[in-house]
Motif scaffolding. Structure first.
Motif, PDB file in Angstrom:
ATOM      1  N   ASP A 161       0.095   0.129 -10.831  1.00 39.65           N
ATOM      2  CA  ASP A 161       1.196  -0.587 -10.196  1.00 39.65           C
ATOM      3  C   ASP A 161       1.360  -1.941 -10.892  1.00 39.65           C
ATOM      4  O   ASP A 161       0.727  -2.198 -11.920  1.00 39.65           O
ATOM      5  N   ARG A 162       2.169  -2.805 -10.347  1.00 38.34           N
ATOM      6  CA  ARG A 162       2.430  -4.107 -10.988  1.00 38.34           C
ATOM      7  C   ARG A 162       1.192  -4.995 -11.053  1.00 38.34           C
ATOM      8  O   ARG A 162       1.101  -5.879 -11.893  1.00 38.34           O
ATOM      9  N   MET A 179      -2.230   3.666  -8.551  1.00 41.47           N
ATOM     10  CA  MET A 179      -1.527   4.059  -7.333  1.00 41.47           C
ATOM     11  C   MET A 179      -1.393   5.573  -7.189  1.00 41.47           C
ATOM     12  O   MET A 179      -0.839   6.053  -6.209  1.00 41.47           O
ATOM     13  N   ARG A 234      -1.418   5.295  -3.284  1.00 39.10           N
ATOM     14  CA  ARG A 234      -0.096   4.901  -2.794  1.00 39.10           C
ATOM     15  C   ARG A 234       1.079   5.656  -3.392  1.00 39.10           C
ATOM     16  O   ARG A 234       2.227   5.251  -3.206  1.00 39.10           O
ATOM     17  N   SER A 235       0.862   6.761  -4.089  1.00 41.19           N
ATOM     18  CA  SER A 235       2.004   7.524  -4.617  1.00 41.19           C
ATOM     19  C   SER A 235       2.454   8.600  -3.645  1.00 41.19           C
ATOM     20  O   SER A 235       3.347   9.382  -3.958  1.00 41.19           O
TER      21      SER A 235
END
Length: 98
Positions: free
Chosen positions: A41-42, A47, A90-91
């Motif tokens: 992720d950023r 994720m 988190r995907s």
């Protein structure tokens, strides 16, 4: 939801989805298989939800089975089942039936 055959494929699918304006996991949940490649992720955290498989154990057991077959320790084909683990990141999101 999209289930990729491996994590590398999931990363490519993520790139394709984002290139057409789709969001993971808001529009599509995405799951990989093997836990061998990250989808950062950023903040640089992985994720990608994935199914973790024991890759080293698979290689070790496969080599041992070949040796056992060659040396006659086993003479018939066999099936070996090794444990896997679902690693939820988190995907993925709950289904939206709206």
């Amino acid at each position: 939801a999209i289930f990729a055959s491996n994590d590398a494929g999931a990363v490519v699918i993520h790139e394709a989805l984002t290139s057409v304006g789709k969001r993971v996991p808001e529009d599509y949940s995405l799951v990989g298989f093997d836990d061998a490649q990250a989808l950062p992720d950023r903040q640089g955290e992985n994720m990608l939800t994935t199914v973790r498989v024991p890759l080293a154990a698979i290689g070790n057991r496969a080599a041992q089975l070949v040796i056992d077959r060659i040396t006659g320790v086993i003479e018939e084909d066999c099936t070996l089942v090794l444990p896997v683990e679902l690693v939820v990141r988190r995907s993925t999101a709950p289904p939206n039936f709206a």
